[in-house]
Write an enzyme that holds these catalytic residues in place. Structure first.
Site, PDB file in Angstrom:
ATOM      1  N   LYS A 105       0.858  -1.182   0.000  1.00 49.97           N
ATOM      2  CA  LYS A 105       0.000   0.000   0.000  1.00 49.97           C
ATOM      3  C   LYS A 105       0.891   1.227   0.000  1.00 49.97           C
ATOM      4  CE  LYS A 105      -4.474   0.870   0.212  1.00 49.97           C
ATOM      5  NZ  LYS A 105      -5.546   0.025  -0.335  1.00 49.97           N
TER       6      LYS A 105
HETATM    7  P1  NAD Z   1     -12.892   7.485  -3.285  1.00 56.70           P
HETATM    8  O1  NAD Z   1     -11.862   8.502  -2.925  1.00 56.70           O
HETATM    9  O2  NAD Z   1     -13.247   7.314  -4.701  1.00 56.70           O
HETATM   10  O3  NAD Z   1     -14.239   7.745  -2.451  1.00 56.70           O
HETATM   11  C1  NAD Z   1     -14.246   7.855  -1.049  1.00 56.70           C
HETATM   12  C2  NAD Z   1     -15.637   8.354  -0.642  1.00 56.70           C
HETATM   13  O4  NAD Z   1     -15.721   8.350   0.783  1.00 56.70           O
HETATM   14  C3  NAD Z   1     -15.944   9.778  -1.087  1.00 56.70           C
HETATM   15  O5  NAD Z   1     -17.312   9.872  -1.416  1.00 56.70           O
HETATM   16  C4  NAD Z   1     -15.631  10.587   0.177  1.00 56.70           C
HETATM   17  O6  NAD Z   1     -16.307  11.836   0.233  1.00 56.70           O
HETATM   18  C5  NAD Z   1     -16.141   9.640   1.235  1.00 56.70           C
HETATM   19  N1  NAD Z   1     -15.543   9.904   2.543  1.00 56.70           N
HETATM   20  C6  NAD Z   1     -14.281  10.238   2.848  1.00 56.70           C
HETATM   21  N2  NAD Z   1     -14.149  10.446   4.164  1.00 56.70           N
HETATM   22  C7  NAD Z   1     -15.354  10.210   4.716  1.00 56.70           C
HETATM   23  C8  NAD Z   1     -15.870  10.249   6.033  1.00 56.70           C
HETATM   24  N3  NAD Z   1     -15.085  10.584   7.055  1.00 56.70           N
HETATM   25  N4  NAD Z   1     -17.169   9.949   6.214  1.00 56.70           N
HETATM   26  C9  NAD Z   1     -17.965   9.628   5.179  1.00 56.70           C
HETATM   27  N5  NAD Z   1     -17.547   9.566   3.909  1.00 56.70           N
HETATM   28  C10 NAD Z   1     -16.265   9.864   3.684  1.00 56.70           C
HETATM   29  O7  NAD Z   1     -12.345   6.116  -2.658  1.00 56.70           O
HETATM   30  P2  NAD Z   1     -12.709   4.632  -3.116  1.00 56.70           P
HETATM   31  O8  NAD Z   1     -11.700   4.191  -4.113  1.00 56.70           O
HETATM   32  O9  NAD Z   1     -14.151   4.540  -3.425  1.00 56.70           O
HETATM   33  O10 NAD Z   1     -12.374   3.804  -1.779  1.00 56.70           O
HETATM   34  C11 NAD Z   1     -13.332   3.689  -0.716  1.00 56.70           C
HETATM   35  C12 NAD Z   1     -12.912   2.551   0.204  1.00 56.70           C
HETATM   36  O11 NAD Z   1     -12.838   1.325  -0.552  1.00 56.70           O
HETATM   37  C13 NAD Z   1     -11.539   2.707   0.860  1.00 56.70           C
HETATM   38  O12 NAD Z   1     -11.560   2.119   2.132  1.00 56.70           O
HETATM   39  C14 NAD Z   1     -10.623   1.908  -0.053  1.00 56.70           C
HETATM   40  O13 NAD Z   1      -9.450   1.471   0.594  1.00 56.70           O
HETATM   41  C15 NAD Z   1     -11.542   0.755  -0.404  1.00 56.70           C
HETATM   42  N6  NAD Z   1     -11.189   0.041  -1.640  1.00 56.70           N
HETATM   43  C16 NAD Z   1     -11.104   0.690  -2.830  1.00 56.70           C
HETATM   44  C17 NAD Z   1     -10.800  -0.020  -3.980  1.00 56.70           C
HETATM   45  C18 NAD Z   1     -10.782   0.629  -5.351  1.00 56.70           C
HETATM   46  O14 NAD Z   1     -10.648  -0.100  -6.339  1.00 56.70           O
HETATM   47  N7  NAD Z   1     -10.925   1.922  -5.473  1.00 56.70           N
HETATM   48  C19 NAD Z   1     -10.551  -1.394  -3.898  1.00 56.70           C
HETATM   49  C20 NAD Z   1     -10.665  -2.033  -2.670  1.00 56.70           C
HETATM   50  C21 NAD Z   1     -10.988  -1.295  -1.545  1.00 56.70           C
END
Ligand code: NAD
Length: 415
Positions: A105
């Site tokens: 990561k």
């Molecule tokens: P992103 O940046 O696209 O979206 C994150 C979202 O969460 C946004 O809408 C943001 O406003 C919201 N957010 C941030 N802080 C917040 C808070 N304190 N309270 C409520 N909402 C909040 O990120 P993403 O890629 O969608 O990732 C989201 C989660 O999924 C993370 O934990 C990430 O590690 C996990 N994840 C992502 C992927 C991927 O392919 N993108 C894969 C596996 C896991």
């Protein structure tokens, strides 16, 4: 108030499963420490002419089953301990879906909401140059995570390629399709999340079509999961971002929410919705709750307010171990993160496979293979859970940690 220490929680999960698997102490010691940690200082010229120095990390937890794989996160509150925990989680996730990668990561402590695109580009390029010594298609392959996207991946690919003197699309996944990104990668995590929820409904004899769903986080994972779930007939009644949530008990108009996000950057203000807080969203009386934002959002402080009988951990570590145990004990069907959101890394693997062979798979082939991988992992975990009489978190970890431990044993200790 429960203090969330993600690294300590990750170690606790590992120790619990290591005891069940009766792993030798030396294997547990190896797995309890990241293989490599690179910490970098990133001087970046800001638009106002000043130079700001940002802190960045790349942690490779394990290279035992193949090159390291894991996302890159931009966030003001991210810490090295959190990155270590997320890297370890990637090791388990890759092993669980049986793709030949280890876990890594990366992160930069920054607030991209307060930076221009040009500043984010300069930061990304400097980060790539600094951590480039441990990146590479056979070494470590980043992907998008919180606040990073295909645009950021394209800058990483370009910077790395410029240093090499030729194009290296396979150094990063989640790229735009124009430079080797896989069809179906942009919503792969969400697709995997929805597949596991659909199967959870099936094994629980609940109808997915007509179910109600609340999703915390409207980003790549949460936003796409909302669309895919709605396409399959679920009624998404609440969706949030960092500013708060929109709620309509009759189901949100997701087109209107998307239009609002496009216009203002937030879900708030979407016409025809009530506005509630993120805390209220987690407590909604819905069939399915999907935490898809950050880690540590459901803790011992608010777990008793969660009413949904199915909770899908779309985010990484959104529930603390104690809170998760409390949910399992209460009979909640929790789909653990390493299973629930493994669709992203699975299609990242497909992208890397296509890039190293210069192949382009069709979207339907990607979706078909993804579905196959997710279903195999889901039912394998369910089977281990019922045979060993353990919850699905422990069952997922048993499958994953056992695979990594066997790889370590097969390779032996160097020198
Ligand atoms: P992103 O940046 O696209 O979206 C994150 C979202 O969460 C946004 O809408 C943001 O406003 C919201 N957010 C941030 N802080 C917040 C808070 N304190 N309270 C409520 N909402 C909040 O990120 P993403 O890629 O969608 O990732 C989201 C989660 O999924 C993370 O934990 C990430 O590690 C996990 N994840 C992502 C992927 C991927 O392919 N993108 C894969 C596996 C896991």
């Amino acid at each position: 108030m429960e203090v969330v220490d993600q690294w300590e929680n990750a170690l606790r999960d590992l120790r619990e499963v290591a005891a069940l698997l009766e792993l030798p102490e030396e294997t547990v010691a190896v797995l309890s420490n990241p293989r490599r940690i690179l910490s970098v200082s990133l001087p970046v010229r800001m638009d106002d002419g000043e130079v700001r120095v940002f802190e960045g990390y790349r942690v490779q937890h394990s290279l035992d089953r193949g090159p390291a794989k894991g996302g890159l996160r931009y966030h003001p509150d991210v810490s090295l301990d959190e990155v270590k925990a997320l890297a370890m989680l990637m090791t388990w996730k890759c092993a669980l879906v049986k793709i030949p990668f280890g876990g890594a990561k990366g992160a930069v402590v920054c607030d991209p909401d307060r930076m221009s695109e040009a500043e984010i580009e300069r930061l990304t390029r400097r980060y790539t140059a600094e951590v480039g010594i441990i990146l590479g298609p056979e070494k470590d392959i980043p992907a998008p995570d919180v606040n990073t996207n295909p645009r950021v991946m394209a800058w990483i690919m370009d910077t790395y390629s410029m240093n090499m003197g030729y194009s290296v699309p396979e150094v990063v996944t989640g790229k735009p399709p124009e430079i080797g990104g896989s069809e179906g990668r942009f919503d792969a995590t969400a697709r995997g999340v929805v597949t596991t929820i659909r199967e959870a409904c099936r094994v629980q004899n609940r109808a997915f079509a007509g179910s109600t769903m609340a999703i915390q986080g409207a980003g790549n994972v949460g936003g796409n999961a909302a669309k895919l779930a709605a396409d399959l007939g679920s009624s998404v009644v609440a969706l949030s971002d960092v500013n708060g949530a929109v709620y309509n008990p009759r189901g949100l108009n997701l087109w209107a929410v998307a239009a609002r996000v496009l216009k203002t950057g937030s879900v708030l203000g979407t016409p025809g919705c009530e506005e509630i807080s993120n805390a209220e969203l987690l407590a909604l009386d819905v069939d399915i709750l999907v935490p898809a934002a950050l880690g540590g959002t459901i803790t011992m402080d608010n777990v008793n307010e969660v009413k949904a009988p199915i909770v899908a951990e779309a985010a990484n570590a959104p529930i603390t171990p104690d809170a998760e145990k409390a949910l399992f004990e209460r009979g909640t069907f929790v789909i653990p993160d390493i299973l629930c959101n493994a669709g992203g890394v699975t299609v990242s693997y497909f992208e890397w496979v296509q890039n190293i062979q210069s192949l382009l798979w069709k979207e339907e082939d990607v979706y078909k293979r993804l579905e196959e991988v997710m279903l195999t992992a889901f039912y394998r975990v369910l089977d281990i859970g019922s045979r060993r009489g353990v919850n699905l978190r422990v069952a997922s970890m048993v499958l994953a940690v056992d695979r990594v431990a066997k790889a370590i044993k097969a390779r032996g200790l160097f020198p």
